[in-house]
Design a protein around this motif. Structure first.
Motif, PDB file in Angstrom:
ATOM      1  N   THR A 119       0.839  -1.191   0.000  1.00 15.57           N
ATOM      2  CA  THR A 119       0.000   0.000   0.000  1.00 15.57           C
ATOM      3  C   THR A 119       0.882   1.252   0.000  1.00 15.57           C
ATOM      4  OG1 THR A 119      -1.883   1.017   1.138  1.00 15.57           O
ATOM      5  CG2 THR A 119      -0.266  -0.066   2.544  1.00 15.57           C
ATOM      6  N   GLY A 120       0.274   2.401   0.238  1.00 13.88           N
ATOM      7  CA  GLY A 120       1.069   3.615   0.217  1.00 13.88           C
ATOM      8  C   GLY A 120       0.393   4.723   1.009  1.00 13.88           C
ATOM      9  N   GLY A 121       0.620   5.928   0.512  1.00 18.51           N
ATOM     10  CA  GLY A 121       1.211   6.352  -0.738  1.00 18.51           C
ATOM     11  C   GLY A 121       0.608   5.679  -1.974  1.00 18.51           C
ATOM     12  N   GLU A 122       1.307   5.849  -3.071  1.00 18.15           N
ATOM     13  CA  GLU A 122       0.915   5.178  -4.312  1.00 18.15           C
ATOM     14  C   GLU A 122       2.019   4.172  -4.653  1.00 18.15           C
ATOM     15  OE1 GLU A 122      -1.714   4.827  -6.751  1.00 18.15           O
ATOM     16  OE2 GLU A 122      -0.157   3.311  -6.936  1.00 18.15           O
ATOM     17  N   PRO A 123       1.783   2.899  -4.366  1.00 18.27           N
ATOM     18  CA  PRO A 123       2.853   1.919  -4.558  1.00 18.27           C
ATOM     19  C   PRO A 123       3.304   1.746  -6.004  1.00 18.27           C
ATOM     20  CG  PRO A 123       0.806   0.851  -3.877  1.00 18.27           C
ATOM     21  CD  PRO A 123       0.595   2.316  -3.734  1.00 18.27           C
ATOM     22  N   LEU A 124       2.424   2.023  -6.960  1.00 17.94           N
ATOM     23  CA  LEU A 124       2.821   1.774  -8.355  1.00 17.94           C
ATOM     24  C   LEU A 124       3.890   2.742  -8.849  1.00 17.94           C
ATOM     25  CD1 LEU A 124      -0.481   0.615 -10.091  1.00 17.94           C
ATOM     26  CD2 LEU A 124       1.310  -0.723  -8.988  1.00 17.94           C
ATOM     27  N   ILE A 125       4.214   3.759  -8.052  1.00 16.83           N
ATOM     28  CA  ILE A 125       5.356   4.627  -8.408  1.00 16.83           C
ATOM     29  C   ILE A 125       6.648   3.813  -8.338  1.00 16.83           C
ATOM     30  CG2 ILE A 125       6.745   6.613  -7.632  1.00 16.83           C
ATOM     31  CD1 ILE A 125       4.155   7.925  -6.653  1.00 16.83           C
ATOM     32  N   GLN A 126       6.670   2.797  -7.487  1.00 16.06           N
ATOM     33  CA  GLN A 126       7.905   2.020  -7.286  1.00 16.06           C
ATOM     34  C   GLN A 126       7.753   0.587  -7.820  1.00 16.06           C
ATOM     35  OE1 GLN A 126      10.253   2.882  -3.634  1.00 16.06           O
ATOM     36  NE2 GLN A 126       8.380   3.787  -2.828  1.00 16.06           N
ATOM     37  N   GLN A 127       7.223   0.451  -9.013  1.00 17.29           N
ATOM     38  CA  GLN A 127       6.939  -0.888  -9.546  1.00 17.29           C
ATOM     39  C   GLN A 127       8.192  -1.723  -9.770  1.00 17.29           C
ATOM     40  OE1 GLN A 127       3.455  -1.507 -12.210  1.00 17.29           O
ATOM     41  NE2 GLN A 127       3.452   0.709 -12.382  1.00 17.29           N
ATOM     42  N   SER A 128       9.298  -1.093 -10.144  1.00 16.63           N
ATOM     43  CA  SER A 128      10.498  -1.909 -10.391  1.00 16.63           C
ATOM     44  C   SER A 128      10.997  -2.524  -9.084  1.00 16.63           C
ATOM     45  CB  SER A 128      11.593  -1.088 -11.077  1.00 16.63           C
ATOM     46  OG  SER A 128      11.903   0.028 -10.278  1.00 16.63           O
ATOM     47  N   GLY A 129      10.898  -1.770  -7.991  1.00 17.10           N
ATOM     48  CA  GLY A 129      11.293  -2.305  -6.690  1.00 17.10           C
ATOM     49  C   GLY A 129      10.362  -3.421  -6.235  1.00 17.10           C
ATOM     50  N   ILE A 130       9.053  -3.236  -6.477  1.00 17.50           N
ATOM     51  CA  ILE A 130       8.074  -4.275  -6.095  1.00 17.50           C
ATOM     52  C   ILE A 130       8.377  -5.557  -6.875  1.00 17.50           C
ATOM     53  CG2 ILE A 130       5.639  -4.937  -6.140  1.00 17.50           C
ATOM     54  CD1 ILE A 130       4.906  -1.968  -5.830  1.00 17.50           C
ATOM     55  N   LYS A 131       8.693  -5.382  -8.149  1.00 20.19           N
ATOM     56  CA  LYS A 131       8.994  -6.552  -8.995  1.00 20.19           C
ATOM     57  C   LYS A 131      10.179  -7.330  -8.428  1.00 20.19           C
ATOM     58  CE  LYS A 131      10.009  -7.739 -13.749  1.00 20.19           C
ATOM     59  NZ  LYS A 131      10.301  -7.245 -15.093  1.00 20.19           N
ATOM     60  N   GLU A 132      11.222  -6.589  -8.107  1.00 24.86           N
ATOM     61  CA  GLU A 132      12.427  -7.218  -7.553  1.00 24.86           C
ATOM     62  C   GLU A 132      12.086  -7.973  -6.258  1.00 24.86           C
ATOM     63  OE1 GLU A 132      15.782  -4.450  -7.759  1.00 24.86           O
ATOM     64  OE2 GLU A 132      16.522  -5.445  -5.953  1.00 24.86           O
ATOM     65  N   LEU A 133      11.275  -7.360  -5.420  1.00 30.22           N
ATOM     66  CA  LEU A 133      10.895  -7.982  -4.142  1.00 30.22           C
ATOM     67  C   LEU A 133      10.092  -9.259  -4.367  1.00 30.22           C
ATOM     68  CD1 LEU A 133      10.529  -7.818  -0.985  1.00 30.22           C
ATOM     69  CD2 LEU A 133       8.439  -6.524  -1.458  1.00 30.22           C
ATOM     70  N   LEU A 134       9.079  -9.190  -5.233  1.00 33.98           N
ATOM     71  CA  LEU A 134       8.168 -10.325  -5.368  1.00 33.98           C
ATOM     72  C   LEU A 134       8.813 -11.511  -6.084  1.00 33.98           C
ATOM     73  CD1 LEU A 134       4.784  -8.490  -6.044  1.00 33.98           C
ATOM     74  CD2 LEU A 134       5.711  -9.358  -3.884  1.00 33.98           C
ATOM     75  N   ILE A 135       9.785 -11.230  -6.929  1.00 27.71           N
ATOM     76  CA  ILE A 135      10.520 -12.336  -7.572  1.00 27.71           C
ATOM     77  C   ILE A 135      11.255 -13.154  -6.511  1.00 27.71           C
ATOM     78  CG2 ILE A 135      12.548 -12.807  -9.045  1.00 27.71           C
ATOM     79  CD1 ILE A 135      11.431 -10.592 -10.933  1.00 27.71           C
ATOM     80  N   GLU A 136      11.700 -12.470  -5.469  1.00 25.82           N
ATOM     81  CA  GLU A 136      12.445 -13.138  -4.386  1.00 25.82           C
ATOM     82  C   GLU A 136      11.519 -13.706  -3.311  1.00 25.82           C
ATOM     83  OE1 GLU A 136      15.800 -13.436  -4.246  1.00 25.82           O
ATOM     84  OE2 GLU A 136      15.919 -12.468  -6.200  1.00 25.82           O
ATOM     85  N   LEU A 137      10.209 -13.546  -3.495  1.00 27.04           N
ATOM     86  CA  LEU A 137       9.283 -13.894  -2.417  1.00 27.04           C
ATOM     87  C   LEU A 137       8.119 -14.751  -2.942  1.00 27.04           C
ATOM     88  CD1 LEU A 137       9.515 -12.898   0.576  1.00 27.04           C
ATOM     89  CD2 LEU A 137       7.878 -11.113  -0.015  1.00 27.04           C
ATOM     90  N   PRO A 138       8.411 -15.935  -3.499  1.00 25.31           N
ATOM     91  CA  PRO A 138       7.309 -16.750  -4.028  1.00 25.31           C
ATOM     92  C   PRO A 138       6.437 -17.296  -2.896  1.00 25.31           C
ATOM     93  CG  PRO A 138       9.379 -17.961  -4.107  1.00 25.31           C
ATOM     94  CD  PRO A 138       9.711 -16.588  -3.606  1.00 25.31           C
ATOM     95  N   GLY A 139       5.208 -17.660  -3.241  1.00 28.72           N
ATOM     96  CA  GLY A 139       4.331 -18.320  -2.265  1.00 28.72           C
ATOM     97  C   GLY A 139       3.495 -17.377  -1.426  1.00 28.72           C
ATOM     98  N   TYR A 140       3.588 -16.087  -1.677  1.00 28.15           N
ATOM     99  CA  TYR A 140       2.774 -15.117  -0.932  1.00 28.15           C
ATOM    100  C   TYR A 140       1.577 -14.690  -1.785  1.00 28.15           C
ATOM    101  CZ  TYR A 140       6.122 -14.463   2.871  1.00 28.15           C
ATOM    102  OH  TYR A 140       6.916 -14.654   3.970  1.00 28.15           O
ATOM    103  N   TYR A 141       0.437 -14.487  -1.141  1.00 21.11           N
ATOM    104  CA  TYR A 141      -0.706 -13.876  -1.820  1.00 21.11           C
ATOM    105  C   TYR A 141      -0.500 -12.369  -1.747  1.00 21.11           C
ATOM    106  CZ  TYR A 141      -5.436 -12.873  -3.361  1.00 21.11           C
ATOM    107  OH  TYR A 141      -6.520 -12.426  -4.098  1.00 21.11           O
ATOM    108  N   VAL A 142      -0.520 -11.702  -2.898  1.00 19.40           N
ATOM    109  CA  VAL A 142      -0.136 -10.288  -2.931  1.00 19.40           C
ATOM    110  C   VAL A 142      -1.278  -9.405  -3.432  1.00 19.40           C
ATOM    111  CG1 VAL A 142       1.510  -8.593  -3.816  1.00 19.40           C
ATOM    112  CG2 VAL A 142       2.263 -10.943  -3.386  1.00 19.40           C
ATOM    113  N   GLU A 143      -1.678  -8.490  -2.558  1.00 16.32           N
ATOM    114  CA  GLU A 143      -2.659  -7.460  -2.939  1.00 16.32           C
ATOM    115  C   GLU A 143      -1.935  -6.129  -3.057  1.00 16.32           C
ATOM    116  OE1 GLU A 143      -6.413  -6.995  -0.681  1.00 16.32           O
ATOM    117  OE2 GLU A 143      -5.647  -8.600   0.575  1.00 16.32           O
TER     118      GLU A 143
END
Ligand code: SF4
Length: 214
Positions: free
Chosen positions: A70-94
């Motif tokens: 959440t945020g703020g507006e999280p989609l401003i930092q999409q490249s960082g979110i991508k990097e995080l979620l690639i390293e974090l499989p198995g989570y349900y992400v909203e």
């Protein structure tokens, strides 16, 4: 990423209300809603710069596999979110977003909670018909913050203009106190019954009040 706070709580809004979840609140927002309850996030510099490894270390402290970004507006930092979620499989992400920026990480996200801003937010006009249809419909809910009865007309116009599915519409009262939510909920619930939309309260406000980290 610029992180405002990471905490463990329950989802207080939308379709997963009541579910335990780890919240990652990102700093930075390009909008200025007058009733925003997280103004402390607006400035990107208000957040602490954290590495992906440091964020994961903190997330793994909690007994839960449900993330709410959440945020703020999280989609401003999409490249960082991508990097995080690639390293974090198995989570349900909203992702909680204003729906005003193009989503570019759809494969990594289970659910978008778009909250398009109506004129009651007093933002400059946002061209939602250019952006909202780009969200993957099967993963997206549209949660409108309702302040007064006049907002209904605007919601209907946006549904039509952006081609939103009536089954994915949620109305939620605007309010940062229990009193405000209690006053607006009955008439908003009646609208939801009439239009066959969902109603959402703000459960975290009802439980804890307007506090950070809950
Ligand atoms: S989009 Fe969200 S964070 Fe940004 S000003 Fe509006 S309510 Fe606040």
């Amino acid at each position: 990423m610029h992180i405002s706070e990471i905490f463990y709580s329950i989802q207080g809004e939308g379709t997963n209300i009541g579910a335990p979840a780890i919240f990652i609140r990102l700093a930075g927002c390009h909008l200025r809603c007058i009733w925003c309850d997280s103004k402390f996030t607006w400035d990107m510099k208000s957040g602490e710069e954290m590495s992906t490894a440091a964020i994961i270390k903190q997330i793994k402290k909690y007994p839960c596999k449900h993330l709410v970004i959440t945020g703020g507006e999280p989609l401003i930092q999409q490249s960082g979110i991508k990097e995080l979620l690639i390293e974090l499989p198995g989570y349900y992400v909203e992702i909680e977003t204003s729906g005003s920026l193009l989503p570019q990480i759809n494969d990594l996200i289970d659910q978008y909670n778009c909250s398009p801003k109506l004129s009651n937010s007093k933002n400059r006009p946002i061209n939602y018909s250019a952006v909202l249809p780009k969200f993957p419909q099967e993963k997206t809910w549209y949660k409108f913050v309702i302040d007064n009865k006049k907002d209904l007309k605007e919601v209907k116009t946006m549904i039509k203009k952006c081609g939103l599915s009536n089954e994915k519409i949620i109305l939620m009262p605007q309010g940062i106190t229990r009193k405000e939510i209690a006053e607006k909920s009955p008439w908003i619930a009646e609208i939801c019954k009439k239009e066959n939309w969902r109603f959402s309260t703000r459960l975290h406000i009802e439980i804890w009040g307007n506090k950070r980290g809950v």
